[in-house]
Design a protein around this motif. Structure first.
Motif, PDB file in Angstrom:
ATOM      1  N   TYR A 128      34.250  63.803  28.421  1.00 48.08           N
ATOM      2  CA  TYR A 128      35.144  64.949  28.579  1.00 48.08           C
ATOM      3  C   TYR A 128      36.584  64.509  28.819  1.00 48.08           C
ATOM      4  O   TYR A 128      37.520  65.131  28.308  1.00 48.08           O
ATOM      5  N   GLN A 129      36.775  63.454  29.587  1.00 45.53           N
ATOM      6  CA  GLN A 129      38.136  62.963  29.817  1.00 45.53           C
ATOM      7  C   GLN A 129      38.785  62.531  28.514  1.00 45.53           C
ATOM      8  O   GLN A 129      39.953  62.837  28.260  1.00 45.53           O
ATOM      9  N   TYR A 132      39.559  65.655  26.446  1.00 50.22           N
ATOM     10  CA  TYR A 132      40.666  66.409  27.020  1.00 50.22           C
ATOM     11  C   TYR A 132      42.003  65.727  26.716  1.00 50.22           C
ATOM     12  O   TYR A 132      42.972  66.384  26.345  1.00 50.22           O
ATOM     13  N   GLU A 136      45.140  67.275  24.629  1.00 52.64           N
ATOM     14  CA  GLU A 136      46.518  67.292  25.140  1.00 52.64           C
ATOM     15  C   GLU A 136      47.494  66.717  24.111  1.00 52.64           C
ATOM     16  O   GLU A 136      48.567  67.278  23.877  1.00 52.64           O
TER      17      GLU A 136
END
Length: 190
Positions: A128-129, A132, A136
């Protein structure tokens, strides 16, 4: 399943016995090109890992035009994350772009998986990091680049998408009409 094991090994350390147990929480799905896996307005029941093939996530905008927001190819995940985690109706559709082989996990199975194998919490956090951070960057590119620069950047970063994915879907993902993408491509060739 070696591809899934190799993917897990990038983030966590598990032995073969643990991998067999982890795998038991998933279903293997074979889907045909253009098969719908999730429809807007339905509860988001599954999270998908692509073993082979390609998926796309999209919505239909107020003009009735499909707007692709995400692709997933081999070793990538796809779901409507918010709707999956909250077990609520999705505002997206998920469809196969190609004949695909997937691992699918439903929410109750994921919860049991995380209880039995807490190391998978770390795995999903790291996935998920990464996702994400990529989202961004994409948002920044949309604001900073002209449409032509955005296409050039995308085609340089992901040349295999340009070869593999139909141009109308690339246009949808980049926020262009297919005609505008054709104009950009013609301009770049000349």
């Amino acid at each position: 399943m070696e591809t899934f094991k190799a993917h897990l090994d990038k983030f966590i350390t598990i032995n073969d016995e643990e991998f067999v147990s982890i795998l038991s929480f998933f279903q293997v799905l074979k889907v045909k090109k253009k098969e719908n896996l999730m429809l807007e307005g339905n509860i988001c029941q599954f999270k998908y890992f692509v073993l082979e093939g390609c998926l796309r996530k999209f919505f239909i905008n107020e003009k009735g035009v499909e707007q692709t927001t995400e692709f997933a190819i081999e070793n990538w995940w796809m779901t409507d994350t918010f709707a999956f985690e909250k077990q609520m109706k999705s505002s997206f559709n998920i469809q196969s772009v190609e004949n695909s082989s997937l691992l699918a996990i439903d929410f109750p199975s994921q919860e049991l998986l995380l209880q039995k194998h807490p190391v998978m919490e770390r795995y999903f956090r790291m996935v998920y990091q990464t996702a994400y951070a990529a989202a961004e960057k994409r948002i920044r590119f949309i604001y900073e680049m002209t449409k032509e620069e955005y296409y050039i950047h995308f085609s340089t970063l992901y040349p295999w998408f340009i070869q593999r994915i139909p141009q109308y879907l690339i246009a949808s993902f980049l926020g262009f009409t297919p005609e505008y993408l054709s104009e950009i491509r013609a301009k770049l060739r000349s």
